[in-house]
Design an enzyme around this catalytic site. Structure first.
Site, PDB file in Angstrom:
ATOM      1  N   LEU A 233      38.500  43.177  40.217  1.00 52.69           N
ATOM      2  CA  LEU A 233      38.176  43.826  41.483  1.00 52.69           C
ATOM      3  C   LEU A 233      37.041  43.050  42.130  1.00 52.69           C
ATOM      4  CD1 LEU A 233      38.081  47.634  40.512  1.00 52.69           C
ATOM      5  CD2 LEU A 233      39.903  46.459  41.751  1.00 52.69           C
ATOM      6  N   ASP A 234      37.028  43.030  43.463  1.00 54.27           N
ATOM      7  CA  ASP A 234      35.907  42.408  44.171  1.00 54.27           C
ATOM      8  C   ASP A 234      34.611  43.130  43.812  1.00 54.27           C
ATOM      9  OD1 ASP A 234      37.599  40.623  45.383  1.00 54.27           O
ATOM     10  OD2 ASP A 234      37.621  41.646  47.327  1.00 54.27           O
ATOM     11  N   ARG A 235      33.523  42.425  43.949  1.00 54.87           N
ATOM     12  CA  ARG A 235      32.213  42.968  43.563  1.00 54.87           C
ATOM     13  C   ARG A 235      31.904  44.292  44.256  1.00 54.87           C
ATOM     14  NH1 ARG A 235      26.626  39.427  43.356  1.00 54.87           N
ATOM     15  NH2 ARG A 235      25.265  41.097  42.594  1.00 54.87           N
TER      16      ARG A 235
ATOM     17  N   THR B 282      33.998  46.435  45.560  1.00 52.99           N
ATOM     18  CA  THR B 282      35.072  47.427  45.433  1.00 52.99           C
ATOM     19  C   THR B 282      34.826  48.265  44.192  1.00 52.99           C
ATOM     20  OG1 THR B 282      36.650  45.928  46.490  1.00 52.99           O
ATOM     21  CG2 THR B 282      37.561  47.767  45.245  1.00 52.99           C
TER      22      THR B 282
END
Length: 313
Positions: A140-142, A144
């Site tokens: 997951l993106d940081r 998110t």
């Protein structure tokens, strides 16, 4: 401690067979930055069966891996703070002998690297010292939040990665976009390509030369100034939801890379401090039992509070 002053010779067991050398070292040298691990790989200090080896080399059962002494500064080998370790343990929303699903906090990278010395997986390995095989199934993106799956064994990791490749692992997100999402836009199907912007930052754009990417959007709730969407990924490209919503003309609020400055300013004044994107649900087949599973992560307080301030549409 990750730091050790003597050469180690580790024999690859059956559960580790088939693993890439770099991933094997990341597991063996918990807390050592990725950059340092790749440095000793490039230098030839790591040997497999007494020969030089490349980071992507696959290990076989019985291989002997020579790991050189690791000498890093105390700043490089960071220990996970007690409060973060406790927070991560409290955010585990599903676990059994094969898998662990954690409700990832926003602002925490999933792994170290690119200026981040301590990511979630490194912190989790330190927070759960009895675990020997923890590996990320996906990312997951940081900024998110939400469902992040971690495998507890090599068998579970391979099984779940196969479901990812076959698009059998369902990933559902909650996202808030600016304005009124068009009723006729239910699917965005546009290949995506990664490149670097002027300042060297990673940018993803729609391109016919890119990789296939398909996203399904369903309106969950309309507000006067925004639309809450239930988003399902049929592929897992970097920044896929963010770019596809931008292509539809309604970027996610709080997105400082693909969003609109005026929209972000408006929602910042309502208290939003990050992108409104939350991995709400995972649907998958259990890698051991074969049973269909569904795991949900509740919407975090900061996003829930923002929704309570919006006017109904």
């Amino acid at each position: 401690m990750a730091e050790q002053n003597q050469v180690q010779r580790v024999q690859v067991d059956a559960d580790q067979a088939g693993q890439r050398l770099d991933n094997f070292l990341l597991t063996q040298l918990k807390g050592v930055p990725r950059s340092h691990i790749y440095k000793i790989l490039r230098s030839g200090e790591v040997r497999v069966n007494k020969g030089r080896a490349k980071p992507h080399q696959k290990l076989a059962f019985g291989d002997e891996v020579r790991i050189p002494p690791i000498r890093t500064s105390s700043e490089q080998v960071r220990r996970v703070p007690d409060d973060l370790a406790q927070r991560l343990r409290e955010q585990i929303i599903f676990e059994d002998d094969a898998l662990l699903v954690i409700n990832k906090p926003a602002g925490l990278a999933v792994h170290g690297g690119s200026g981040v010395s301590l990511g979630l997986i490194e912190a989790l390995r330190q927070a759960l010292p009895g675990e020997k095989r923890l590996e990320l199934v996906h990312r997951l993106d940081r900024d998110t939040s939400g469902c992040l799956m971690v495998a507890r064994s090599r068998q579970a990791l391979l099984a779940m990665q196969e479901q990812l490749r076959d698009q059998e692992l369902g990933k559902h997100y909650l996202a808030l976009c600016a304005g009124q999402w068009p009723r006729h836009v239910r699917v965005v199907d546009a290949p995506l390509d990664r490149s670097k912007g002027g300042a060297g930052e990673r940018i993803v754009r729609a391109s016919q030369d890119g990789k296939m990417a398909r996203t399904e959007f369903r309106v969950k709730r309309r507000f006067a100034e925004a639309t809450l969407l239930d988003v399902q990924l049929e592929s897992g490209r970097t920044h896929q939801i963010r770019v596809h919503s931008q292509l539809a003309g309604h970027p996610l609020v709080g997105d400082d890379k693909y969003g609109k400055r005026e929209d972000n300013k408006q929602f910042s004044q309502l208290g939003l401090k990050r992108i409104f994107l939350h991995a709400a649900r995972l649907e998958f087949v259990h890698p051991i039992s074969g049973e269909p599973m569904e795991v949900e992560a509740p919407l975090p307080d900061d996003l829930q509070t923002l929704l309570s301030k919006l006017q109904p549409g």
